[in-house]
Design a protein around this motif. Structure first.
Motif, PDB file in Angstrom:
ATOM      1  N   ARG A   5       0.732  -1.251  -0.044  1.00 20.66           N
ATOM      2  CA  ARG A   5       0.016  -0.182  -0.053  1.00 20.66           C
ATOM      3  C   ARG A   5       0.820   1.317  -0.046  1.00 20.66           C
ATOM      4  O   ARG A   5       1.923   1.294   0.663  1.00 20.66           O
ATOM      5  N   TYR A   7       1.232   5.606   0.589  1.00 20.08           N
ATOM      6  CA  TYR A   7       0.224   6.484   1.333  1.00 20.08           C
ATOM      7  C   TYR A   7       1.105   7.627   1.131  1.00 20.08           C
ATOM      8  O   TYR A   7       2.240   7.682   0.883  1.00 20.08           O
ATOM      9  N   LEU A  19      -1.833   9.619   7.528  1.00 20.28           N
ATOM     10  CA  LEU A  19      -1.449   9.291   6.106  1.00 20.28           C
ATOM     11  C   LEU A  19      -2.861   9.004   5.392  1.00 20.28           C
ATOM     12  O   LEU A  19      -3.795   8.316   5.956  1.00 20.28           O
ATOM     13  N   LYS A  20      -2.851   9.316   4.157  1.00 21.62           N
ATOM     14  CA  LYS A  20      -3.754   9.148   3.188  1.00 21.62           C
ATOM     15  C   LYS A  20      -3.511   8.121   2.247  1.00 21.62           C
ATOM     16  O   LYS A  20      -2.508   8.252   1.482  1.00 21.62           O
ATOM     17  N   ARG A  21      -4.274   7.036   2.034  1.00 26.81           N
ATOM     18  CA  ARG A  21      -3.851   5.904   1.237  1.00 26.81           C
ATOM     19  C   ARG A  21      -4.083   6.084  -0.342  1.00 26.81           C
ATOM     20  O   ARG A  21      -5.421   7.040  -0.540  1.00 26.81           O
ATOM     21  N   ASN A  29     -11.516   6.902   2.094  1.00 29.37           N
ATOM     22  CA  ASN A  29     -10.181   7.911   1.897  1.00 29.37           C
ATOM     23  C   ASN A  29     -10.000   8.654   3.312  1.00 29.37           C
ATOM     24  O   ASN A  29      -9.759   9.758   3.279  1.00 29.37           O
ATOM     25  N   PRO A  31      -8.064   9.411   6.562  1.00 30.00           N
ATOM     26  CA  PRO A  31      -6.745   9.442   6.879  1.00 30.00           C
ATOM     27  C   PRO A  31      -6.283   8.202   8.015  1.00 30.00           C
ATOM     28  O   PRO A  31      -7.382   8.219   8.929  1.00 30.00           O
ATOM     29  N   THR A  32      -5.426   7.644   7.964  1.00 36.13           N
ATOM     30  CA  THR A  32      -4.906   6.571   8.799  1.00 36.13           C
ATOM     31  C   THR A  32      -3.987   7.139   9.841  1.00 36.13           C
ATOM     32  O   THR A  32      -2.840   7.891   9.457  1.00 36.13           O
ATOM     33  N   LYS A  48       5.959  10.263   0.166  1.00 36.45           N
ATOM     34  CA  LYS A  48       4.872   9.173   0.190  1.00 36.45           C
ATOM     35  C   LYS A  48       5.858   8.056   0.605  1.00 36.45           C
ATOM     36  O   LYS A  48       7.025   7.985   0.873  1.00 36.45           O
ATOM     37  N   TYR A  56       7.153   0.466   7.019  1.00 37.07           N
ATOM     38  CA  TYR A  56       7.112   1.560   6.320  1.00 37.07           C
ATOM     39  C   TYR A  56       8.396   1.937   5.767  1.00 37.07           C
ATOM     40  O   TYR A  56       9.601   1.900   6.347  1.00 37.07           O
TER      41      TYR A  56
END
Length: 60
Positions: A5, A7, A19-21, A29, A31-32, A48, A56
């Motif tokens: 994935r 982000y 984080l936005k995927r 959508n 954010p995480t 990114k 990550y």
């Protein structure tokens, strides 16, 4: 196997990052919220990152 994935760091808030995927697309959508300790130190807003399992790394 868990899929890769991508982000983008939407914002930084103390010890956390939002984080936005971007891939695969997330319908909601939202954010995480991720602890910055799990992310590379050099991240900033707009960076990114790629996630596989819970690892990550900066994605270029």
């Amino acid at each position: 196997m868990m899929e890769e994935r991508i982000y983008v760091v939407e914002s930084l808030d103390g010890d956390y990052a939002y984080l936005k995927r971007i891939t695969p697309p997330d319908e909601g959508n939202e954010p995480t919220l991720v602890a910055r300790a799990l992310l590379p130190e050099e991240i900033e807003e707009g960076t990114k990152v790629k996630r596989i399992l819970f690892d990550y790394e900066i994605y270029e």
